[in-house]
Enzyme design. Sequence first.
Site: not given
Length: 343
Positions: A19, A199, A202, A281
């Site tokens: 991921h 995704h 989340e 990220d």
Amino acid sequence: MQHSKASELFAKLPKAELHLHIEGSFEPKLMFEIAQRNQIELPYKSVEEIRAAYEFNSLQDFLDIYYAGMSVLQHTQDYYDLTMAYLKKSHADNVKHVEIFFDPQGHTERGVPFETVITGIHSALEDGQAKFGISFKLIMSYLRHLSEEDAFKTWEEAQHHLSIIDGIGLDSSEVGHPPSKFKNVFAEAKAKGLKLVAHAGEEGPPEYVYEALDILEIDRVDHGNRSLEDTDLVQRLVHEQKTLTVCPLSNLKLCVVSDMKDHPLRKMLEMGLAATINSDDPSYFGGYMNANFNAVDKALDLTLEETVLLARNSVTGSFAELDRQKELLQEIEAISAPYLHNV
């Protein structure tokens, strides 16, 4: 601060990252270099100003900064440099296999050709495999805040490049954009034999995870934290052996958890869920693979057995060929044996 045995072991173990948004690995220094090379003026005067801008409070605040940063990427070399910089960081963390997301819509809407984006990224991945021994898969992600019609346009642009695209993903703002919105474009990819991920869970509710499983027919769940709110869903994920690509520092930065001590990673493992650790990220969220493990280990005091399980899950949950998985699993066993048996 004493380095725990678990963190020491995790750093040594070969592992897979499942991921990772390549655009989210854009470090400020490289951003400045490429902006200067392309004669693009950034709204920040220094690397320090960019770092300060990373103090966001929500997923949307992050996405606003994220898309602004992408604006400096213009040419094949830019995408190559971005990807190679990530691979060097991964190599330092002993990551042996990567499955990275790229968001073509974030580039083509700025007038950058699809071919420019994918050629630069893929060339770097091939060179990274040759230089560092890092095997890879490339996942093209759709931006869920855009329409399915827009996703179909990207799908059409991708047709000439399907030989180097291994999977399809779904990211960006989750709430208000359920997986079912992309039912038809995911069905097209499934018919072509591509792997599917999305995704879900989340910020979105467990219902989004159900939709991803039942409507998109995904092979793997990205994030999936809120699955724990639904006992039936947890049992199903365990039964179907669906891997969850969990991103601890991302969860903390985006306030999915308010304190790393409340992170559900250990609970996921105890419930039998195939959880993995990933950096999401890393430039924006504060760290690459090992930093994510270290943050969780510091908060939860992970056991050596849990450490090895996380590495194993990353390999068995990957889309790597079975021979590659077997090779990495054998390395994990060999390196972990002295730790587990107190030799």
